[in-house]
Every structure is written in structure tokens, then in C-alpha cells.
Design a protein around this motif. Structure first.
Motif, PDB file in Angstrom:
ATOM      1  N   SER A 176       2.734   1.691  -3.537  1.00 34.94           N
ATOM      2  CA  SER A 176       1.712   2.065  -4.399  1.00 34.94           C
ATOM      3  C   SER A 176       1.451   3.504  -4.337  1.00 34.94           C
ATOM      4  O   SER A 176       1.005   3.864  -5.403  1.00 34.94           O
TER       5      SER A 176
ATOM      6  N   ILE B   6      -0.534  -3.944  -8.459  1.00 36.62           N
ATOM      7  CA  ILE B   6      -1.317  -2.899  -7.898  1.00 36.62           C
ATOM      8  C   ILE B   6      -0.799  -1.384  -8.558  1.00 36.62           C
ATOM      9  O   ILE B   6      -1.383  -0.443  -8.200  1.00 36.62           O
ATOM     10  N   MET B   7       0.243  -1.606  -9.138  1.00 34.77           N
ATOM     11  CA  MET B   7       0.790  -0.350 -10.066  1.00 34.77           C
ATOM     12  C   MET B   7       0.886  -0.953 -11.465  1.00 34.77           C
ATOM     13  O   MET B   7       2.151  -1.017 -12.162  1.00 34.77           O
TER      14      MET B   7
ATOM     15  N   LEU C  90       4.138  -5.869  -6.672  1.00 31.42           N
ATOM     16  CA  LEU C  90       3.829  -4.487  -7.130  1.00 31.42           C
ATOM     17  C   LEU C  90       3.224  -4.040  -8.187  1.00 31.42           C
ATOM     18  O   LEU C  90       2.494  -3.191  -8.782  1.00 31.42           O
TER      19      LEU C  90
ATOM     20  N   LYS D  95       0.885  -1.052   0.032  1.00 27.98           N
ATOM     21  CA  LYS D  95       0.079   0.015   0.011  1.00 27.98           C
ATOM     22  C   LYS D  95       0.991   1.328   0.059  1.00 27.98           C
ATOM     23  O   LYS D  95       0.666   2.067  -0.755  1.00 27.98           O
TER      24      LYS D  95
END
Length: 251
Positions: free
Chosen positions: A192, A214-215, A211, A189
Motif C-alpha cells: 500500500s 486499503i488502496m 489491496l 502495508k
């Protein structure tokens, strides 16, 4: 009679050449490096015929465990080059002879660390002149690499902990680090939310893949430290490999 004298002459000459070869072999120092990374630093220092313990094929060489053959070779080594984080270290020091020269270096692929560690090896081996010539080429490479990345110096990046030194040395803006342990939810979190568009991961302990989930708009550059992957063998091979990866990620 002449034939007998000729044969005796040939025999004496052969024995003399054999003795000279044995003496030369005995006088050549036996050099051992724990991994391909320590060996690559030794190569820059000007050392040759280096026996590397951990095979090139390993993804994470520090975990290598010595074999009986390794122990035999270590016992006869004149110089042993190591970093200190290798799993084998305790057994290696036990196996080394009292006369062996143990040379510990730091292995980080940044110009300050490379130059310092290479000079430590060169001083121990008496190869300072060769080392300085090789270091000049590496310094020029780093200067050119930094200049290439200068336009991206303000672009935030997320970096594997073992590559953070290199990223900073190249003038990149490190917005966060992670690893070598797998990423936890809280870390994911936080990272990101860093605004980074490039992730610099370490192939030897590659834990940065989550990663990308979420990115999705970020690009990842997977670098290496230890020679071995894709035929890399020297320190310059590793630096050029990493440069290509970074260049692709920023374009």
C-alpha cells in the motif's frame, strides 16, 4: 450376373476405403496436453486435434486429477505436452507408454518464453514452418502491445507473482509483487506504500482483492494465463483478453 459383379465391386471398394481410413487414423499421432495453457502453446506450434486433460471450466487447472479415461488415453498417446507443475504429473508419467514422446515446456505469457516453448514443441512434432508463421503474428502483437503501454511505463504497478514476467516484458514498472498465497498484514502495508495506482491480479489464484480495501483509488486488472474464462480457447485469445483488461485499468 452383371448385378452380382457390380455388388462385388461395391463391396471391394468399400473395404478398400475402410482399410484406408483405418490406416490413416492409425497413422495420425495422438497428442495430449495436460491443460489448456500447454495446449495453447501446442496450437501455436501448429498441432491440431489435441486432447486436453484438465477441462476449460476449471479456475485452477494444475490441480486437476486424472480420471480412468484419462489414463487410458495417456497410455495410447504418441506425444504428451506438459509444464511440470501439474498435480497429475507422477501418475501421468506412470501411465504413458515407453514409446510416447514427453515434451516439457515452460508456460509464461511473455514473448521470450512463448517463442522458446513453441519451438520446442514444433521441433518434436516437425511443424517448424507453421510455428514460425504463427510466432511472427504473436511477436507483432507484443510489439504493438508494448507500444500501447509505453505512455504508462513509469506508472508503478503491483503484480501477482505469476504475472510479473508479463508486466516486465511489456515495459511496466513493477513496484511490488504478491501471491499466490493470501496476503498477510505486513505485505498489505508494504504494498500500500508503493505508490502504485494499478493492481494486476491473476484470476486463477485471485488474492489481490484485499489491496483494493486499503488502496481505494487504485484500479485492478484481472488477467488470465489458462484459456477457458469467457470463452477463451487459444493463446491469442488469452493475450487479447489480458490486453483489454490492462487497457481499461490504465485509462
Amino acid at each position: 450376373m452383371k448385378r452380382l459383379l457390380f455388388l462385388l465391386f461395391c463391396l471391394v471398394l468399400s473395404l478398400a476405403l475402410y482399410a484406408e481410413g483405418v490406416q490413416e487414423a492409425q497413422s495420425s499421432p495422438e497428442i495430449i496436453a495436460t491443460t489448456s495453457w500447454t495446449a495453447s502453446f501446442a496450437g501455436v506450434a501448429g498441432l491440431e486435434d489435441i486432447r486436453i486433460l484438465a477441462p476449460y471450466e476449471l479456475q485452477h487447472p494444475p490441480e486437476y486429477e486424472m480420471t480412468p479415461g484419462d489414463i487410458r488415453d495417456i497410455a495410447g498417446a504418441d506425444m504428451i505436452i506438459y509444464a511440470g507443475y501439474e498435480v497429475m504429473m507422477e501418475r501421468l508419467k506412470e501411465a504413458a507408454s515407453a514409446d510416447a514422446r514427453l515434451v516439457q515446456i515452460t508456460t509464461v505469457n511473455t514473448w521470450p518464453v512463448i517463442s522458446e516453448s513453441v519451438r520446442i514443441i514444433a521441433k518434436a512434432a516437425g511443424t517448424e514452418e507453421t510455428a514460425e508463421a504463427n510466432l511472427t503474428a504473436i511477436k507483432e502483437f507484443f510489439d504493438d502491445w508494448r507500444a500501447e503501454l509505453a505512455p504508462y511505463s513509469r506508472t508503478p504497478v503491483i503484480v501477482h507473482q505469476f504475472l510479473a514476467g508479463l508486466a516486465k516484458n511489456l515495459g511496466l514498472s513493477v513496484a511490488g509483487t504478491y501471491g499466490p498465497a493470501p496476503l498477510e498484514a505486513k505485505q498489505l502495508k508494504e504494498l500500500s506504500e508503493s505508490g502504485a495506482m494499478v493492481i494486476i491480479d491473476n484470476w486463477h489464484t485471485d488474492v489481490g482483492a484485499p489491496l483494493l480495501e486499503i488502496m481505494p483509488e487504485a484500479k485492478i486488472a484481472t488477467l488470465i494465463n489458462f484459456p477457458g474464462k469467457d470463452g477463451t480457447r487459444t493463446l491469442m485469445d488469452v493475450l487479447e483478453y489480458s490486453r483489454r483488461e490492462l487497457s481499461a485499468a490504465f485509462k
